[in-house]
Design a protein around this motif. Structure first.
Motif, PDB file in Angstrom:
ATOM      1  N   VAL A 206       0.797  -1.233   0.000  1.00 45.54           N
ATOM      2  CA  VAL A 206       0.000   0.000   0.000  1.00 45.54           C
ATOM      3  C   VAL A 206       0.831   1.285   0.000  1.00 45.54           C
ATOM      4  O   VAL A 206       0.262   2.375  -0.116  1.00 45.54           O
ATOM      5  CB  VAL A 206      -0.978   0.020   1.202  1.00 45.54           C
ATOM      6  N   ILE A 207       2.137   1.180   0.156  1.00 46.29           N
ATOM      7  CA  ILE A 207       2.988   2.374   0.082  1.00 46.29           C
ATOM      8  C   ILE A 207       3.962   2.260  -1.082  1.00 46.29           C
ATOM      9  O   ILE A 207       3.972   3.092  -1.988  1.00 46.29           O
ATOM     10  CB  ILE A 207       3.751   2.602   1.407  1.00 46.29           C
ATOM     11  N   ALA A 208       4.796   1.210  -1.059  1.00 44.84           N
ATOM     12  CA  ALA A 208       5.832   1.075  -2.093  1.00 44.84           C
ATOM     13  C   ALA A 208       5.234   0.829  -3.476  1.00 44.84           C
ATOM     14  O   ALA A 208       5.624   1.486  -4.450  1.00 44.84           O
ATOM     15  CB  ALA A 208       6.789  -0.053  -1.709  1.00 44.84           C
ATOM     16  N   THR A 209       4.276  -0.115  -3.580  1.00 47.89           N
ATOM     17  CA  THR A 209       3.704  -0.440  -4.892  1.00 47.89           C
ATOM     18  C   THR A 209       2.978   0.749  -5.532  1.00 47.89           C
ATOM     19  O   THR A 209       3.230   1.080  -6.694  1.00 47.89           O
ATOM     20  CB  THR A 209       2.765  -1.655  -4.790  1.00 47.89           C
ATOM     21  N   PRO A 210       2.050   1.433  -4.811  1.00 45.17           N
ATOM     22  CA  PRO A 210       1.432   2.617  -5.410  1.00 45.17           C
ATOM     23  C   PRO A 210       2.439   3.699  -5.773  1.00 45.17           C
ATOM     24  O   PRO A 210       2.300   4.361  -6.809  1.00 45.17           O
ATOM     25  CB  PRO A 210       0.478   3.107  -4.306  1.00 45.17           C
ATOM     26  N   PHE A 211       3.466   3.861  -4.933  1.00 48.23           N
ATOM     27  CA  PHE A 211       4.478   4.891  -5.208  1.00 48.23           C
ATOM     28  C   PHE A 211       5.245   4.564  -6.487  1.00 48.23           C
ATOM     29  O   PHE A 211       5.520   5.451  -7.307  1.00 48.23           O
ATOM     30  CB  PHE A 211       5.432   5.009  -4.024  1.00 48.23           C
ATOM     31  N   ILE A 212       5.579   3.290  -6.676  1.00 48.44           N
ATOM     32  CA  ILE A 212       6.264   2.875  -7.907  1.00 48.44           C
ATOM     33  C   ILE A 212       5.353   3.092  -9.115  1.00 48.44           C
ATOM     34  O   ILE A 212       5.810   3.543 -10.182  1.00 48.44           O
ATOM     35  CB  ILE A 212       6.703   1.396  -7.798  1.00 48.44           C
ATOM     36  N   VAL A 248       1.237  14.135  -3.868  1.00 50.79           N
ATOM     37  CA  VAL A 248       2.120  12.962  -3.805  1.00 50.79           C
ATOM     38  C   VAL A 248       3.299  13.236  -2.881  1.00 50.79           C
ATOM     39  O   VAL A 248       3.641  12.420  -2.014  1.00 50.79           O
ATOM     40  CB  VAL A 248       2.618  12.579  -5.216  1.00 50.79           C
ATOM     41  N   VAL A 249       3.936  14.394  -3.053  1.00 49.55           N
ATOM     42  CA  VAL A 249       5.093  14.748  -2.231  1.00 49.55           C
ATOM     43  C   VAL A 249       4.697  14.857  -0.764  1.00 49.55           C
ATOM     44  O   VAL A 249       5.397  14.348   0.126  1.00 49.55           O
ATOM     45  CB  VAL A 249       5.712  16.075  -2.725  1.00 49.55           C
ATOM     46  N   LEU A 250       3.562  15.505  -0.493  1.00 45.37           N
ATOM     47  CA  LEU A 250       3.102  15.672   0.890  1.00 45.37           C
ATOM     48  C   LEU A 250       2.812  14.328   1.554  1.00 45.37           C
ATOM     49  O   LEU A 250       3.288  14.044   2.658  1.00 45.37           O
ATOM     50  CB  LEU A 250       1.829  16.519   0.913  1.00 45.37           C
ATOM     51  N   PHE A 251       2.037  13.494   0.866  1.00 51.41           N
ATOM     52  CA  PHE A 251       1.579  12.245   1.482  1.00 51.41           C
ATOM     53  C   PHE A 251       2.691  11.217   1.600  1.00 51.41           C
ATOM     54  O   PHE A 251       2.968  10.701   2.684  1.00 51.41           O
ATOM     55  CB  PHE A 251       0.410  11.666   0.683  1.00 51.41           C
ATOM     56  N   TYR A 252       3.357  10.908   0.488  1.00 47.34           N
ATOM     57  CA  TYR A 252       4.336   9.831   0.514  1.00 47.34           C
ATOM     58  C   TYR A 252       5.617  10.236   1.229  1.00 47.34           C
ATOM     59  O   TYR A 252       6.313   9.385   1.797  1.00 47.34           O
ATOM     60  CB  TYR A 252       4.647   9.368  -0.910  1.00 47.34           C
ATOM     61  N   GLY A 253       5.949  11.520   1.231  1.00 46.04           N
ATOM     62  CA  GLY A 253       7.138  11.969   1.952  1.00 46.04           C
ATOM     63  C   GLY A 253       7.050  11.659   3.431  1.00 46.04           C
ATOM     64  O   GLY A 253       7.992  11.141   4.042  1.00 46.04           O
ATOM     65  N   THR A 254       5.895  11.943   4.043  1.00 49.85           N
ATOM     66  CA  THR A 254       5.720  11.679   5.473  1.00 49.85           C
ATOM     67  C   THR A 254       5.459  10.203   5.757  1.00 49.85           C
ATOM     68  O   THR A 254       5.980   9.656   6.733  1.00 49.85           O
ATOM     69  CB  THR A 254       4.550  12.514   6.018  1.00 49.85           C
ATOM     70  N   THR A 255       4.675   9.544   4.916  1.00 43.49           N
ATOM     71  CA  THR A 255       4.329   8.142   5.170  1.00 43.49           C
ATOM     72  C   THR A 255       5.549   7.240   5.075  1.00 43.49           C
ATOM     73  O   THR A 255       5.765   6.374   5.933  1.00 43.49           O
ATOM     74  CB  THR A 255       3.255   7.664   4.174  1.00 43.49           C
ATOM     75  N   SER A 274       5.560  13.588  11.928  1.00 43.06           N
ATOM     76  CA  SER A 274       5.176  12.994  10.647  1.00 43.06           C
ATOM     77  C   SER A 274       3.696  12.627  10.644  1.00 43.06           C
ATOM     78  O   SER A 274       2.998  12.822   9.642  1.00 43.06           O
ATOM     79  CB  SER A 274       6.015  11.746  10.364  1.00 43.06           C
ATOM     80  N   ALA A 275       3.207  12.118  11.783  1.00 42.72           N
ATOM     81  CA  ALA A 275       1.791  11.749  11.878  1.00 42.72           C
ATOM     82  C   ALA A 275       0.899  12.974  11.732  1.00 42.72           C
ATOM     83  O   ALA A 275      -0.156  12.913  11.097  1.00 42.72           O
ATOM     84  CB  ALA A 275       1.523  11.056  13.210  1.00 42.72           C
ATOM     85  N   VAL A 276       1.314  14.094  12.315  1.00 39.90           N
ATOM     86  CA  VAL A 276       0.547  15.341  12.175  1.00 39.90           C
ATOM     87  C   VAL A 276       0.455  15.733  10.711  1.00 39.90           C
ATOM     88  O   VAL A 276      -0.598  16.187  10.236  1.00 39.90           O
ATOM     89  CB  VAL A 276       1.192  16.478  12.996  1.00 39.90           C
ATOM     90  N   MET A 277       1.532  15.522   9.971  1.00 35.95           N
ATOM     91  CA  MET A 277       1.542  15.894   8.554  1.00 35.95           C
ATOM     92  C   MET A 277       0.491  15.122   7.771  1.00 35.95           C
ATOM     93  O   MET A 277      -0.272  15.711   6.991  1.00 35.95           O
ATOM     94  CB  MET A 277       2.934  15.639   7.959  1.00 35.95           C
ATOM     95  N   TYR A 278       0.414  13.798   7.954  1.00 31.13           N
ATOM     96  CA  TYR A 278      -0.516  13.047   7.104  1.00 31.13           C
ATOM     97  C   TYR A 278      -1.896  12.845   7.706  1.00 31.13           C
ATOM     98  O   TYR A 278      -2.809  12.391   7.001  1.00 31.13           O
ATOM     99  CB  TYR A 278       0.086  11.707   6.633  1.00 31.13           C
ATOM    100  N   THR A 279      -2.089  13.182   8.989  1.00 30.91           N
ATOM    101  CA  THR A 279      -3.442  13.077   9.543  1.00 30.91           C
ATOM    102  C   THR A 279      -4.141  14.420   9.675  1.00 30.91           C
ATOM    103  O   THR A 279      -5.367  14.467   9.793  1.00 30.91           O
ATOM    104  CB  THR A 279      -3.422  12.424  10.945  1.00 30.91           C
ATOM    105  N   ALA A 280      -3.386  15.521   9.678  1.00 26.34           N
ATOM    106  CA  ALA A 280      -3.997  16.838   9.872  1.00 26.34           C
ATOM    107  C   ALA A 280      -3.623  17.831   8.781  1.00 26.34           C
ATOM    108  O   ALA A 280      -4.484  18.485   8.194  1.00 26.34           O
ATOM    109  CB  ALA A 280      -3.595  17.398  11.247  1.00 26.34           C
ATOM    110  N   VAL A 281      -2.323  17.943   8.488  1.00 28.36           N
ATOM    111  CA  VAL A 281      -1.866  18.973   7.540  1.00 28.36           C
ATOM    112  C   VAL A 281      -2.254  18.628   6.105  1.00 28.36           C
ATOM    113  O   VAL A 281      -2.833  19.451   5.386  1.00 28.36           O
ATOM    114  CB  VAL A 281      -0.343  19.188   7.658  1.00 28.36           C
ATOM    115  N   THR A 282      -1.953  17.395   5.670  1.00 30.39           N
ATOM    116  CA  THR A 282      -2.260  17.005   4.293  1.00 30.39           C
ATOM    117  C   THR A 282      -3.756  17.050   3.985  1.00 30.39           C
ATOM    118  O   THR A 282      -4.164  17.619   2.963  1.00 30.39           O
ATOM    119  CB  THR A 282      -1.689  15.604   3.991  1.00 30.39           C
TER     120      THR A 282
END
Length: 313
Positions: A206-212, A248-255, A274-282
């Motif tokens: 769910v992270i590496a495959t979609p990113f590729i 893409v940069v916002l989500f995958y960078g932190t995840t 990092s959790a704040v970035m993808y649960t609140a900021v993004t």
């Protein structure tokens, strides 16, 4: 093991973003504003897309689903933290903790897969524009959205079932503001090797495959853009992808920073940031990223607001 030592099996203590009481008022005001902006922004995008027939296209269908997922992801984590600060109670029951973790993973996986689906949509639009309507048919769009909902539910449920078999003893203090998987595994006094292996497998799926897939889509898009003869045409084509690239940069960078970095590299503070970035900021920024650079969406939002003002008057 003695029952009275298993205190964390009934509840956990979420230590939050800061252990200093004087900072909690500022954090409450900040996250309340962020959550309100997230709710209003994402719901406005969903309403604008659903009420404007010009936006009933695959791209905006995926965007509406992304906005719904972002709204739900923020709602799963931020309100609990706000309530805990307000009532001065940081405890969360074991069942509520697992429930929160289930929905966090459910919507987090959906976010990742939907962003990859949107990259595929942009690839078809740029590289196969003449065949776009036939390729991105309603049936395929339904499968590209419906499939991830089923997949996310299955993966998240598996996480919870594996977590439910663990025993928690000793301290029940969780150095986080919501029930996340990695901090919870550290509190367990039983073998967590199966959980950790499953985390790596899921991270790959769910992270590496979609990113590729996103990288492959944009590699083809860049090749197609280079072949466009005019500079204006290249700029116009690139502008249709710029908003998605920002997400893409916002989500995958932190995840990737949280789930694919070695645990020895991460500290509790970096993990929470990092959790704040993808649960609140993004989730808060996504509506702005997509609406500010999209003339059609801005027009639909203005129509929606004007219609509301007129009906109120």
């Amino acid at each position: 093991m003695e029952p009275d030592n298993q205190t964390s099996s009934s509840e956990f203590i979420l230590l939050g973003l800061s252990e200093k009481p004087e900072q909690e008022t500022l954090l409450f005001a900040l996250f309340l504003c962020m959550y309100v902006v997230t709710v209003v922004g994402n719901l406005l995008i969903i309403l604008a897309i659903s009420t404007d027939s010009h936006l009933h296209t695959p791209m905006y269908f995926f965007l509406a689903n992304l906005s719904l997922v972002d709204f739900c992801l923020a709602t799963d984590t931020v309100p609990k933290m706000l309530v805990s600060i307000q009532i001065k109670s940081k405890s969360i029951s074991y069942s509520c903790c697992l429930t929160q973790m289930y929905f966090f993973h459910f919507f987090g996986i959906m976010d990742s897969v939907l962003i990859a689906v949107m990259a595929y949509d942009r690839f078809v639009a740029v590289c196969h524009p003449l065949h776009y309507p036939s390729i991105m048919s309603p049936r395929l769009c339904g499968l590209l959205v419906g499939g991830p909902w089923v997949f996310s539910g299955f993966i998240s449920l598996t996480h919870i079932l594996l977590m439910a078999r663990l025993v928690f003893c000793g301290t029940n203090e969780l150095p986080h503001y919501f029930c996340d998987l990695t901090p919870l595994l550290r509190l367990s006094c039983t073998d967590t090797s199966v959980n950790k292996i499953f985390v790596l497998i899921v991270a790959g799926m769910v992270i590496a495959t979609p990113f590729i897939c996103i990288l492959a889509s944009y590699a083809r898009i860049i090749v197609a853009i280079v072949k466009v003869p005019s500079a204006g045409g290249r700029k116009k084509t690139l502008s249709t992808c710029s908003s998605h690239l920002s997400v893409v940069v916002l989500f995958y960078g932190t995840t990737i920073g949280v789930y694919l970095c070695p645990s020895s590299v991460l500290t509790a503070m970096k993990e929470k940031a990092s959790a704040v970035m993808y649960t609140a900021v993004t989730p808060m920024l996504n509506p702005f990223i997509y609406s500010l650079r999209n003339r059609d969406l801005k027009g639909a939002l203005m129509k929606l607001v004007n219609r509301k003002i007129t009906s109120t008057s």
